[in-house]
Scaffold this motif. Sequence first.
Motif, PDB file in Angstrom:
ATOM      1  N   UNK A 175       0.826  -1.207   0.000  1.00 14.81           N
ATOM      2  CA  UNK A 175       0.000   0.000   0.000  1.00 14.81           C
ATOM      3  C   UNK A 175       0.855   1.250   0.000  1.00 14.81           C
ATOM      4  N   UNK A 176       1.877   1.282   0.845  1.00 12.01           N
ATOM      5  CA  UNK A 176       2.741   2.469   0.897  1.00 12.01           C
ATOM      6  C   UNK A 176       3.535   2.621  -0.397  1.00 12.01           C
ATOM      7  N   UNK A 177       3.945   1.521  -0.985  1.00 13.76           N
ATOM      8  CA  UNK A 177       4.706   1.603  -2.235  1.00 13.76           C
ATOM      9  C   UNK A 177       3.882   2.231  -3.350  1.00 13.76           C
ATOM     10  N   UNK A 178       2.565   2.109  -3.268  1.00 14.36           N
ATOM     11  CA  UNK A 178       1.683   2.630  -4.318  1.00 14.36           C
ATOM     12  C   UNK A 178       1.133   4.021  -4.002  1.00 14.36           C
ATOM     13  N   UNK A 179       1.524   4.604  -2.880  1.00 12.50           N
ATOM     14  CA  UNK A 179       0.932   5.877  -2.478  1.00 12.50           C
ATOM     15  C   UNK A 179       1.354   7.006  -3.412  1.00 12.50           C
ATOM     16  N   UNK A 180       0.480   8.021  -3.582  1.00 12.28           N
ATOM     17  CA  UNK A 180       0.852   9.211  -4.367  1.00 12.28           C
ATOM     18  C   UNK A 180       1.981   9.974  -3.680  1.00 12.28           C
ATOM     19  N   UNK A 181       2.430  11.021  -4.326  1.00 11.19           N
ATOM     20  CA  UNK A 181       3.517  11.839  -3.779  1.00 11.19           C
ATOM     21  C   UNK A 181       3.052  13.296  -3.767  1.00 11.19           C
ATOM     22  N   UNK A 182       2.338  13.710  -2.731  1.00 10.43           N
ATOM     23  CA  UNK A 182       1.745  15.063  -2.706  1.00 10.43           C
ATOM     24  C   UNK A 182       2.770  16.187  -2.766  1.00 10.43           C
ATOM     25  N   UNK A 183       4.013  15.942  -2.316  1.00  5.89           N
ATOM     26  CA  UNK A 183       5.027  16.997  -2.363  1.00  5.89           C
ATOM     27  C   UNK A 183       5.378  17.406  -3.787  1.00  5.89           C
ATOM     28  N   UNK A 184       4.932  16.644  -4.764  1.00  4.15           N
ATOM     29  CA  UNK A 184       5.232  16.980  -6.155  1.00  4.15           C
ATOM     30  C   UNK A 184       4.639  18.320  -6.549  1.00  4.15           C
ATOM     31  N   UNK A 244      16.777  -7.345  -4.197  1.00  5.08           N
ATOM     32  CA  UNK A 244      15.426  -7.876  -4.384  1.00  5.08           C
ATOM     33  C   UNK A 244      14.378  -6.934  -3.807  1.00  5.08           C
ATOM     34  N   UNK A 245      14.695  -6.319  -2.669  1.00  6.14           N
ATOM     35  CA  UNK A 245      13.735  -5.405  -2.031  1.00  6.14           C
ATOM     36  C   UNK A 245      13.579  -4.120  -2.829  1.00  6.14           C
ATOM     37  N   UNK A 246      14.672  -3.556  -3.308  1.00 12.44           N
ATOM     38  CA  UNK A 246      14.596  -2.344  -4.117  1.00 12.44           C
ATOM     39  C   UNK A 246      13.822  -2.611  -5.407  1.00 12.44           C
ATOM     40  N   UNK A 247      14.096  -3.735  -6.041  1.00 12.76           N
ATOM     41  CA  UNK A 247      13.413  -4.078  -7.287  1.00 12.76           C
ATOM     42  C   UNK A 247      11.917  -4.257  -7.039  1.00 12.76           C
ATOM     43  N   UNK A 248      11.575  -4.972  -5.974  1.00 15.80           N
ATOM     44  CA  UNK A 248      10.168  -5.181  -5.635  1.00 15.80           C
ATOM     45  C   UNK A 248       9.464  -3.845  -5.417  1.00 15.80           C
ATOM     46  N   UNK A 249      10.095  -2.945  -4.685  1.00 16.82           N
ATOM     47  CA  UNK A 249       9.493  -1.647  -4.403  1.00 16.82           C
ATOM     48  C   UNK A 249       9.266  -0.845  -5.683  1.00 16.82           C
ATOM     49  N   UNK A 250      10.272  -0.770  -6.528  1.00 15.36           N
ATOM     50  CA  UNK A 250      10.167   0.033  -7.745  1.00 15.36           C
ATOM     51  C   UNK A 250       9.134  -0.540  -8.711  1.00 15.36           C
ATOM     52  N   UNK A 251       9.095  -1.865  -8.851  1.00 16.12           N
ATOM     53  CA  UNK A 251       8.117  -2.474  -9.748  1.00 16.12           C
ATOM     54  C   UNK A 251       6.696  -2.285  -9.215  1.00 16.12           C
ATOM     55  N   UNK A 252       6.525  -2.399  -7.914  1.00 21.70           N
ATOM     56  CA  UNK A 252       5.202  -2.170  -7.324  1.00 21.70           C
ATOM     57  C   UNK A 252       4.764  -0.738  -7.541  1.00 21.70           C
ATOM     58  N   UNK A 253       5.686   0.187  -7.389  1.00 25.54           N
ATOM     59  CA  UNK A 253       5.342   1.601  -7.584  1.00 25.54           C
ATOM     60  C   UNK A 253       4.984   1.874  -9.046  1.00 25.54           C
ATOM     61  N   UNK A 254       5.688   1.265  -9.962  1.00 24.17           N
ATOM     62  CA  UNK A 254       5.369   1.441 -11.376  1.00 24.17           C
ATOM     63  C   UNK A 254       4.017   0.822 -11.727  1.00 24.17           C
ATOM     64  N   UNK A 255       3.743  -0.326 -11.160  1.00 27.76           N
ATOM     65  CA  UNK A 255       2.464  -0.985 -11.445  1.00 27.76           C
ATOM     66  C   UNK A 255       1.294  -0.181 -10.898  1.00 27.76           C
TER      67      UNK A 255
END
Length: 283
Positions: A175-184, A244-255
């Motif tokens: 859930x956190x990996x998919x969160x928006x980024x309001x500071x943008x 593995x953790x960095x890859x998982x995080x980035x792919x989840x965020x992209x998805x």
Amino acid sequence: MTSSALPLHHAVRYVQPLREGGSLPAVVETDTGGLQVVKFRGAGQGAKVLIAELIVGGMADLLGLPVPALSLIQLSERFGRSEPDPEIQEILRRSHGTNIGMRYLDGAFNFDPLAADDIIGPELAARIVWLDALVTNPDRTARNPNLMIWQRRPWLIDHGAALYAQHDWASVDETRARTPFPLIERHVLMRGAGSILAADESLATMLDEPAVRALVNAVPDELFEDVTGPVGLGDFPDAAAARARYIEYLLTRLQGRSGFVETAEAARLRVSASPPERLQARR
């Protein structure tokens, strides 16, 4: 050990510190790479800053965004012994081994949208905003643009604050990996950016799983395993688990990118209807 495709240079002379940055980077002369702006893993947030620089800078390069060429910089135990500043000596002492460098842009000057807004068009601005929203980069604001102008081109610098999830992996679930980024909304290029939705359509397909894996694999094991710096990397048992953790995080965020893309687009529409913010660049 994963091999890096990045060039490797050896530091031969400490030229001058760049005291504008909190992590005290420096201009360093190298044996085969000329002058480099070097970030040291013995300063600031340690190796995590360097990991973010390599991954995000690599992403920017893959997406065709202008970033100074990255390299690995090797510091010997003898390097910097003659430096009179005790703070610099301590940073260099903790940085023996692998650090990272970026090509030194001699004569570059700070980005000012009032003077250089014609250099960054709406499409390029939207692409930069998209990347910064993806990697949760809070450091491209009017106060701290982290943009340089060199040879009438913009150059993205200083991505060490991005990927801030890496500072608290225990709290980063799907859930956190998919969160928006309001500071943008505070992004220095937001006012002049074109559609973030259009940028997403053209960029997202370029960061597929093989590309993300290659970018993370380009980070040397030594940085993932650095547990002796100012901020130790005790989150993982070894470099393979960290990757593995960095890859998982980035792919989840992209998805799940629709969240940060729609938030950025909504912010763009709000900013375009508001008075301009005064730039207060520090670099």
